[in-house]
Write an enzyme that holds these catalytic residues in place. Structure first.
Site, PDB file in Angstrom:
ATOM      1  N   TYR A 142       0.827  -1.226   0.000  1.00 20.50           N
ATOM      2  CA  TYR A 142       0.000   0.000   0.000  1.00 20.50           C
ATOM      3  C   TYR A 142       0.853   1.264   0.000  1.00 20.50           C
ATOM      4  CZ  TYR A 142      -4.041  -2.954   1.207  1.00 20.50           C
ATOM      5  OH  TYR A 142      -5.027  -3.910   1.204  1.00 20.50           O
ATOM      6  N   ASP A 220      -2.518 -18.425   1.312  1.00 14.67           N
ATOM      7  CA  ASP A 220      -3.607 -19.151   0.635  1.00 14.67           C
ATOM      8  C   ASP A 220      -4.152 -20.250   1.545  1.00 14.67           C
ATOM      9  OD1 ASP A 220      -1.030 -20.085   0.275  1.00 14.67           O
ATOM     10  OD2 ASP A 220      -1.273 -20.695  -1.806  1.00 14.67           O
TER      11      ASP A 220
END
Ligand code: NAD
Length: 356
Positions: A142, A220
């Site tokens: 970010y 994941d």
């Protein structure tokens, strides 16, 4: 009488609706526990763009800096989505977090027994869920430079320094010491160099906390385990992007995104805000759940002001209100005694505090 200055940023969409309920509840609890809260209101996000042409005006940043804490609703909305990136509401929020050095984002996700049937998951899977997501908030993808969107391609940079990882890892281990003494570090170390550095640094920090069990999990797999066996997690330590995604997932394990609060700390002034956004799809309808915002206010009382009894009182009132069957629409299932508007449930929580 003790007195505190609170910078209130209601923001956009449902932000003002839920912030009003948090203030209603804070007024009850401050009267009960004999302290004073002085609110100063500032614009940020879309609301500030409309008035000042920028998402984080200096006046707002200065107001935040000189306060004891920032109580923050939510920002953003379609109206401002096509502005250049530096003028978008979200850029204002990233700048506020960075400017206040609020690098440690604590996101507790626990299931209230009363809401066991509000989740889309089976009761036996979620009973007892009590997770603390410790998300790094001022680094990673970010914030990383360079970043650019060109005609035919776009790129972002994920970057972390040793000291950025070290300080957030310490927060996670300290938190784990007060909980069930387990840290699960979530990363993508099989692919990303930043994750490999996270593992090295976290392993070193872990040496100072021999009572805490450290495990690593690829993001994941973590996304899958969160819905398969959520009670297996205690503290989840992770970087900015993964924490953003996994905490939204954790919120649905608990019933609704409208239930999860957060505290963003590290510098002199912390930011207390729900994990959700401005929910433009339901803004103005009086159906937003204000509980995440009210719980964020409780975190503010505990972490920023040291008013622990008042914080406990808010949390107990919320449990009692849920136990008695009051629900906003997002968590109303067959067991609701009464489906309430945003303002009604805020008033009911506030009344329970007065009665307790
Ligand atoms: P969102 O979190 O605003 O909403 C996602 C879904 O959850 C929506 O269906 C919404 O109705 C529901 N929801 C959210 N809060 C709720 C509540 N309190 N009660 C009941 N339902 C609730 O995410 P989004 O739709 O992806 O984003 C909307 C805007 O918010 C975007 O502009 C985004 O950039 C911004 N955003 C801001 C923040 C923040 O201010 N910290 C965080 C995330 C997104």
């Amino acid at each position: 009488m003790k007195s505190y200055n609170i910078c209130v940023i209601k923001g956009d969409g449902i932000g003002p609706e839920i912030a009003d309920e948090a203030i209603k509840v804070l007024d009850s609890v401050s009267a009960k526990f004999n302290f004073e809260l002085n609110y100063e209101y500032y614009l940020m996000g879309g609301a500030a763009i409309d008035v000042f042409g920028e998402p984080l005006p200096d006046e707002t940043l200065n107001g935040a800096r000189k306060s004891d804490a920032v109580l923050f609703g939510a920002i953003g909305g379609e109206k401002w989505d096509n502005l250049p990136r530096h003028l978008r509401p979200e850029s204002g929020l990233l700048k506020l977090r960075k400017s206040l050095n609020a690098y440690a984002n604590l996101r507790p996700a626990m299931i209230y027994d009363e809401l066991i049937n509000a989740s889309t998951l089976k009761a036996e899977v979620i009973k007892g869920v009590d997770i603390l997501v410790v998300r790094e908030l001022t680094g990673g993808l970010y914030f990383g430079q360079p970043r650019e969107k060109l005609e035919d391609r776009a790129y972002n940079t994920m970057t972390y320094t040793v000291s950025e990882i070290e300080r957030i890892a310490k927060i996670a281990f300290e938190a784990a010491m007060k909980r069930r003494k387990k840290v699960c570090m979530v990363d993508k170390a099989n692919v990303l160099e930043t994750s490999q550095l996270w593992r090295e640094v976290t392993a070193k920090v872990a040496q100072n906390y021999p009572d805490v069990t450290l495990e690593y999990m690829y993001v994941d797999n973590a996304a899958m385990q969160l819905v398969r066996y959520p009670t297996g997690f205690d503290v989840i330590l992770t970087e900015n992007l993964f924490g953003d995604i996994l905490s939204d997932e954790a919120s649905m394990v608990c019933g609704s995104i409208g239930l999860l609060p957060s505290a963003s700390m590290g510098g002199d002034v912390g930011i207390y805000e729900p994990i959700h956004g401005s929910a433009p799809d339901i803004a103005g309808q009086g159906i937003a759940n204000p509980i995440a915002m009210i719980l964020s206010a409780a975190m503010m009382l505990r972490y920023a002001l040291g008013e622990n009894e008042a914080a406990n009182c808010i949390e107990n009132a919320i449990k009692a209100v849920l136990k008695d069957g009051y629900r906003t629409k997002d968590i109303a299932k067959f067991d609701a005694v009464e489906i309430c508007t945003t303002s009604e449930i805020g008033s009911i929580i506030s009344d329970y505090i007065k009665k307790q």
